[in-house]
Design an enzyme around this catalytic site. Structure first.
Site, mmCIF file in Angstrom:
data_model
loop_
_atom_site.group_PDB
_atom_site.id
_atom_site.type_symbol
_atom_site.label_atom_id
_atom_site.label_comp_id
_atom_site.label_asym_id
_atom_site.label_seq_id
_atom_site.Cartn_x
_atom_site.Cartn_y
_atom_site.Cartn_z
ATOM 1 N N ARG A 55 -4.962 -3.965 -1.970
ATOM 2 C CA ARG A 55 -4.845 -3.093 -3.106
ATOM 3 C C ARG A 55 -5.874 -1.991 -3.446
ATOM 4 N NH1 ARG A 55 -1.471 -6.750 -6.385
ATOM 5 N NH2 ARG A 55 -1.075 -4.818 -7.628
ATOM 6 N N ARG A 104 -5.438 1.113 -9.992
ATOM 7 C CA ARG A 104 -5.996 1.622 -11.264
ATOM 8 C C ARG A 104 -7.509 1.595 -11.302
ATOM 9 N NH1 ARG A 104 -2.711 -2.876 -14.194
ATOM 10 N NH2 ARG A 104 -3.258 -3.939 -11.963
ATOM 11 N N ARG A 159 -0.462 7.901 -12.822
ATOM 12 C CA ARG A 159 0.266 6.934 -13.532
ATOM 13 C C ARG A 159 0.632 7.479 -15.008
ATOM 14 N NH1 ARG A 159 2.391 3.912 -14.763
ATOM 15 N NH2 ARG A 159 1.580 1.578 -15.040
ATOM 16 N N ASP A 172 5.518 -1.977 -3.355
ATOM 17 C CA ASP A 172 5.096 -3.250 -3.896
ATOM 18 C C ASP A 172 5.928 -4.408 -3.304
ATOM 19 O OD1 ASP A 172 3.774 -4.396 -6.677
ATOM 20 O OD2 ASP A 172 5.591 -5.547 -6.255
ATOM 21 N N TYR A 176 8.918 -15.145 -7.381
ATOM 22 C CA TYR A 176 9.161 -13.985 -8.527
ATOM 23 C C TYR A 176 10.984 -14.067 -8.734
ATOM 24 C CZ TYR A 176 4.620 -11.954 -8.398
ATOM 25 O OH TYR A 176 3.144 -11.984 -8.713
#
Ligand code: CP3
Length: 339
Positions: free
Chosen positions: A26, A30, A39, A75, A149
Site C-alpha cells: 500500500r 492516502r 482523490r 485493487d 468479500y
C-alpha cells in the site's frame, strides 16, 4: 535488457544483492498528499480504471521514496465486477449482491480477466516510465480473501457467511473457488504479458481460518493459482497475514517468496521456511514511532535475517492512511544503508 537485473528481482530468486531491496505494501495511497489531491477529483474506481491516472498514482511513491519496486495501482476487488458483482467504495469496499446460493455461483463469469484491459494498459504505461533498476509488481487477491468479500459483501468481523458456506456446503464452496481461481490466474497471466515483472497474491484475511480449514478448503485453490502463474516464469510472492499458526502449510501452496506479517520473528519464519525467500515484516504501527524506536526495529529485522539471501524488506501488512511519509522514506534509506 542489458546490465544488472533489479535487486528486487534478484532477491526474489535468492540471488546475491548489493543491498536488501525494500518496498511497502500500500505504498500508493492516502498517507501521501499528492494521492489525496488526486482523490479530490477522482474516485478510487476512476483512478484504477483510467490507465494514465493509475500510472500516475503508481509512480507517486517512486518519486518520494527510494524503494526498489513499484506496485501497480489497482485493487484486489476489481475482478468481482466483471465476474458479475456490483462493487462500490464508500470508502471501504461494499458489494451489493453478495454470493449466497447455487444460482449466485452459477451466474458468476469466470472469464473476467478479459474485461480488465485498463489494468493491462496501465502496466504498459508504467513500465515505459519506470526506471529500469526498479521492478513493477502486479497483484491479485488470493482466492480465499476475494471470496470472503464476494460472500460477505464487504469487510467482516467473523467471516460468518463465508465460513458457513465453506463448512456446510463444501461442494458449492468448491464451485465458487474454482471460478475465482480461474479468473485470478488468467488475470495475473495477463498482467505478466503486459509487463509485470513479478506478481503478489494477497491473502489478507487467511488468518481467520483454522489450519485444517486452510488445508482442506483453500490450499488446493491457492496452490492452483500459484502453479498456473509460475508458468509465466516471473517470481511470485504469496502473502498472508495471521499465518504464523500454519506457516509451513501456507508455504506448501507455493510461491517463490513468502510474505510474513509481524506476528512471527523473521528468524523463526526463515527457519520454518527453509530455503524459501521471505518478504517482511515490520509492524506498520512502528512507522508512527520515534525515529530511534523505528530504526532499532528495522535493524532488528535485518539482524534476524542475518545476511541470508532472499530477503525483501517490507511491512507485515499495508501502510496505514495517516502514516508520516518521512518515516517511510527513512526506513527505505536505512534498509539500504544497513544491509
Ligand atoms: O500501493 C498499493 O499497494 C497498490 C494499490 C492497492 C490498493 N488496494 C489500493 C487501494 C493494493 C495492493 C490493494 C490491495 C487490497 N485491497 C487488499 C490487500 C492488501 C491489504 O491491505 O490487505 C485488500 C484487502 C483490499 C480491499 C480494500 N480496498 C479495502 C479493505 C479498502 C478500504 C480500506 C482502505 O484502506 O481504505 C480498499 C480501498 C483502497 N484500495 C484504497 C487504496 C489506495 C483506499 C481508497 C481511498 O483512496 O479512499
Amino acid at each position: 535488457m542489458s546490465g544488472k537485473i533489479p535487486r528486487f528481482l534478484a532477491a526474489c530468486r535468492s540471488q546475491k544483492v548489493d543491498a536488501t531491496p525494500v518496498w511497502f505494501m500500500r505504498q500508493a495511497g492516502r498517507y501521501m498528499a499528492e494521492y489525496r489531491e488526486l482523490r479530490k477529483k477522482h474516485s478510487i474506481l476512476d483512478l484504477a480504471k483510467t490507465p494514465e491516472l493509475a500510472c500516475e498514482v503508481t509512480l507517486q511513491p517512486m518519486r518520494r521514496l527510494n524503494v526498489d519496486a513499484a506496485i501497480l495501482f489497482a485493487d484486489i476487488l476489481l475482478i468481482v465486477e466483471p465476474m458479475g458483482q456490483k462493487l462500490a467504495f464508500a470508502p471501504g469496499p461494499s458489494i451489493s449482491n453478495p454470493i449466497r446460493d447455487e444460482k449466485d455461483v452459477a451466474r458468476l463469469n469466470e472469464d473476467a480477466a478479459e474485461d480488465l484491459s485498463f489494468v493491462y494498459e496501465a502496466i504498459k504505461l508504467i513500465r515505459r516510465e519506470l526506471d529500469p533498476s526498479k521492478a513493477l509488481i502486479g497483484f491479485a487477491g488470493a482466492p480465499f480473501t476475494v471470496a470472503s468479500y464476494m460472500v460477505e459483501g464487504g469487510p467482516s468481523d467473523h467471516y460468518a457467511h463465508v465460513k458457513k458456506l465453506m463448512l456446510d456446503r463444501p461442494d458449492l464452496w468448491d464451485k465458487l473457488l474454482r471460478k475465482v481461481r480461474y479468473a485470478t490466474a488468467e488475470y495475473l497471466k495477463a498482467q505478466v504479458a503486459a509487463g509485470a515483472q513479478a506478481v503478489q497474491l494477497f491473502d489478507s484475511w487467511i488468518g481467520a481460518l483454522t489450519p485444517e480449514q486452510f488445508r482442506r478448503h483453500v490450499r488446493p485453490h491457492t496452490a492452483w493459482v500459484l502453479s498456473e502463474v509460475k508458468k509465466t516464469g516471473v517470481p511470485v510472492i504469496s502473502f498472508g497475514t495471521g499465518t504464523s499458526g500454519f506457516l509451513e502449510d501456507f508455504a506448501a501452496a507455493g510461491g517463490d517468496v513468502i510474505g510474513v506479517d509481524w506476528r512471527v520473528d523473521l528468524d523463526a519464519a526463515r527457519k520454518r521456511l527453509g530455503k524459501r525467500a521471505v518478504q517482511g515484516n515490520l509492524d506498520p504501527l512502528l512507522l508512527f514511532s520515534d525515529r530511534k524506536v523505528l530504526k532499532a526495529a528495522v535493524k532488528d529485522i535485518l539482524r534476524r535475517n542475518g545476511g541470508r539471501k532472499g530477503h525483501i524488506f517490507n511491512l507485515g501488512h499495508g501502510i496505514l492512511p495517516t502514516t508520516p511519509v518521512d518515516n517511510v522514506r527513512a526506513v527505505a534509506d536505512w534498509v539500504h544503508e544497513l544491509s
